[in-house]
Design an enzyme around this catalytic site. Sequence first.
Site, mmCIF file in Angstrom:
data_model
loop_
_atom_site.group_PDB
_atom_site.id
_atom_site.type_symbol
_atom_site.label_atom_id
_atom_site.label_comp_id
_atom_site.label_asym_id
_atom_site.label_seq_id
_atom_site.Cartn_x
_atom_site.Cartn_y
_atom_site.Cartn_z
ATOM 1 C CE1 TYR A 143 -8.909 0.994 5.011
ATOM 2 C CE2 TYR A 143 -9.358 -1.054 3.857
ATOM 3 C CZ TYR A 143 -8.772 -0.366 4.912
ATOM 4 O OH TYR A 143 -8.036 -1.056 5.842
ATOM 5 C CD GLN A 145 -8.456 1.187 8.814
ATOM 6 O OE1 GLN A 145 -8.392 0.088 8.241
ATOM 7 N NE2 GLN A 145 -7.376 1.882 9.115
ATOM 8 C CB SER A 152 -3.108 7.034 14.265
ATOM 9 O OG SER A 152 -2.606 8.019 13.396
ATOM 10 N N GLY A 409 10.564 32.582 -8.691
ATOM 11 C CA GLY A 409 9.190 33.083 -8.674
ATOM 12 C C GLY A 409 8.262 32.274 -9.552
ATOM 13 C CD GLU A 432 -3.348 3.008 3.159
ATOM 14 O OE1 GLU A 432 -4.074 3.411 2.240
ATOM 15 O OE2 GLU A 432 -3.787 2.332 4.116
ATOM 16 C CG ASP A 434 1.213 10.596 11.626
ATOM 17 O OD1 ASP A 434 1.169 11.764 11.227
ATOM 18 O OD2 ASP A 434 2.083 10.157 12.406
#
Length: 638
Positions: A143, A145, A152, A409, A432, A434
């Site tokens: 995908y 984009q 964004s 620890g 997907e 911000d």
Amino acid sequence: MEGVGEEEMEGVDHLAHERNKSEFDVDAMKIVWAGSPHAFDVSDRISKLVASDPGFRKDNRSTLSRKELFKNTLRKAAYAWKTIVDLRLSEEEAAKLRFYVDEPAFTDLHWGMFIPAIKGQGTEEQQQKWLPLAYKMQIIGCYAQTELGHGSNVQGLETTATFDSQTDEFIIHSPTLTSSKWWPGGLGKVATHAIAYARLIVGGREHGVHGFIVQLRSLEDHSPLLGITVGDIGMKFGNGAYNTMDNGVLQFDHVRIPRNQMLMRVSQVTCEGKYKQSDVPRQLVYGTMVYVRQTIVADASCALSRAVCIATRYSAVRRQFGSQNGGPETQVIDYKTQQSRLFPLLASAYAFRFIGEWLKWLYADVTQRLQANDFSTLPEAHACTAGLKSLTTTATADGIEECRKLCGGHGYLCSSGLPELFAVYVPACTYEGDNTVLLLQVARFLMKTVSQLGSRLSSKKPVGTIAYMTRVEHLMQCRCGVQRGFAELSADLVEAAVAHCQLIVVSKFIEKLQQEIPGKGVKQQLEVLCNIYALFLLHKHQGDFLSTGCITPKHAALANDELRSLYSQVRPNAIALVDAFNYTDHYLGSILGCYDGNVYPKLYEAAWKDPLNESVVPDGYHLYIRPLLKQEIRTARL
Ligand SMILES: CCCCCCCC/C=C\CCCCCCCCCC(=O)SCCNC(=O)CCNC(=O)[C@H](O)C(C)(C)COP(=O)(O)OP(=O)(O)OC[C@H]1O[C@@H](n2cnc3c(N)ncnc32)[C@H](O)[C@@H]1OP(=O)(O)O
Ligand SMILES: Cc1cc2nc3c(=O)[nH]c(=O)nc-3n(C[C@H](O)[C@H](O)[C@H](O)COP(=O)(O)OP(=O)(O)OC[C@H]3O[C@@H](n4cnc5c(N)ncnc54)[C@H](O)[C@@H]3O)c2cc1C
């Protein structure tokens, strides 16, 4: 082994005494967590299948180089696919198998975004052509984009898709360095095809961002096609972790694709070069992101529950201070501070599970409505998926880190499973969408809702949420009342957006409890967890609640007292509540969280397996350390 006490013997359940304290039917709770008896059966069967197959081992990830790690991921993906085909697993079983293999890989984007994008934005004809190839993995998709310069701001993307009516093609081009596609998972080394998002230009006129199916690599020899420059963007946060994923960079140099490879469900370009916008909201082009955001909410409950399972079991195993007359020291899970940090996270894991179920229903409902061209619930669906993705991923990322700290620890060891879990999970706050950008979308939705409905945002909430609802309304009124711009108030409006999403989570948890929930003591346990979730947030944000006037300082004090009482009620059931997640030790990948609680021998054994311990004297000793140690002792002028 010599001197091995009962407390260190293998094959003994060192948490049996904790499990015997349980006040509810754990097997019934397993069904509630899974969602149904069928879902539990599939999860249980597939998780055990993966755990028992050495082909899916993952305990060596942190010691592999990037190239070895990635090659191993490819091997596992191919092995998973062969397992799916050989065993004729259903789509549901196959998805569960990829989930329990538990390794971010190109397949996540192929199945999680490339296919949904074609299903959501492709025409029937395009679906019939491309989906069979994708389902059989005869093509591998990503995908594409986000770009180097924009992620964004989707409308700011620079890649262009110019229609050439002479040849009935689109010319896909990266006009600038910042228009290089950057980040898409699977793109770097594996994907043969991409859904590429580009600015559509027809007849010299721009029509905004649309999706295009573009082949990137040859199906013969995997070499990039003409005009395609593609590669990996390099190492990411942490060792192992998300470095199993080839997030890529891609530049197009006037790449030509047939017109019928523009996803045309939402809008079309005819062979004559005429642009047609269907009478649907242009934001349907964003539909895949909405789909993935709702799956990410379900992911959040999985990731948070893993961390909580590890921290809860280890908190029951770990003893520190408090020995009376030479007796055993106190289990750290009995300290009120440990409970006040751990149990709200346990409650959140269950809360996110149920909100994930509801969001899945909301998404299915809006998808069904869209098919009937009913767009009435689209704004709410967008706001809910955006806001709940933001809320749950932020809380989960913070929660995983808190669980690491709850383990002291040893939580910092890779063998605890927590550093890897954190490193793989935290990008969920960014990818997907911000999380702040998404909350701004929710704020915008709330502003519109308040202006349309007046002060009351909604009266459709259970009584128990009145305080939460009043908080949101007050936060909005305080901001909307003053005449300052959205940008000026955005930081405050984001707080109101978070409050709104918390209201949704609390109200859906309460609604869940109004359902028939079988099993001895199960509903009672969920009621305790729901109250912990609601009262913990009320305590954390009591400034908001007090300022709305809907609770008094006395109420706030009573709520805190009630929280302490609720922690005491959870305490005897804590181990059983995390057992209900039904995670195998393989999936948890954590010595601290192992089912039998036999932690110390496993920690000690694991240490010696580190490559550094292959030799007693480390490489480099003779070259660097010995000369240091053997140097003449000079009369120090110090
Ligand atoms: C070992 C441990 C393992 C632990 C477990 C880990 C779990 C993970 C496991 C494996 C990992 C692999 C899986 C990972 C998968 C994820 C991969 C990530 C993929 C990506 O990141 S894809 C790229 C994502 N990009 C974005 O999200 C971009 C965000 N930006 C936008 O969505 C938009 O730009 C915007 C919404 C911010 C703005 O859009 P814009 O067009 O400018 O619109 P506006 O002007 O703001 O609004 C106009 C109008 O439209 C409405 N609207 C906006 N968006 C939508 C929408 N999606 N649906 C419906 N309506 C929308 C908006 O409300 C406005 O309405 P109004 O005018 O106000 O009425
Ligand atoms: C692990 C990982 C996997 C990814 N996988 C994919 C993938 O498969 N496909 C794909 O296309 N993309 C992918 N992405 C990209 C991802 O979708 C983007 O990084 C994400 O959408 C954020 O956009 P950005 O990077 O431009 O952030 P920016 O928007 O640049 O964010 C930087 C800062 O600016 C702030 N900010 C931005 N706009 C505003 C505003 N209007 N108001 C206030 N503050 C603002 C943000 O809150 C943030 O604090 C992936 C990213 C990661 C980390």
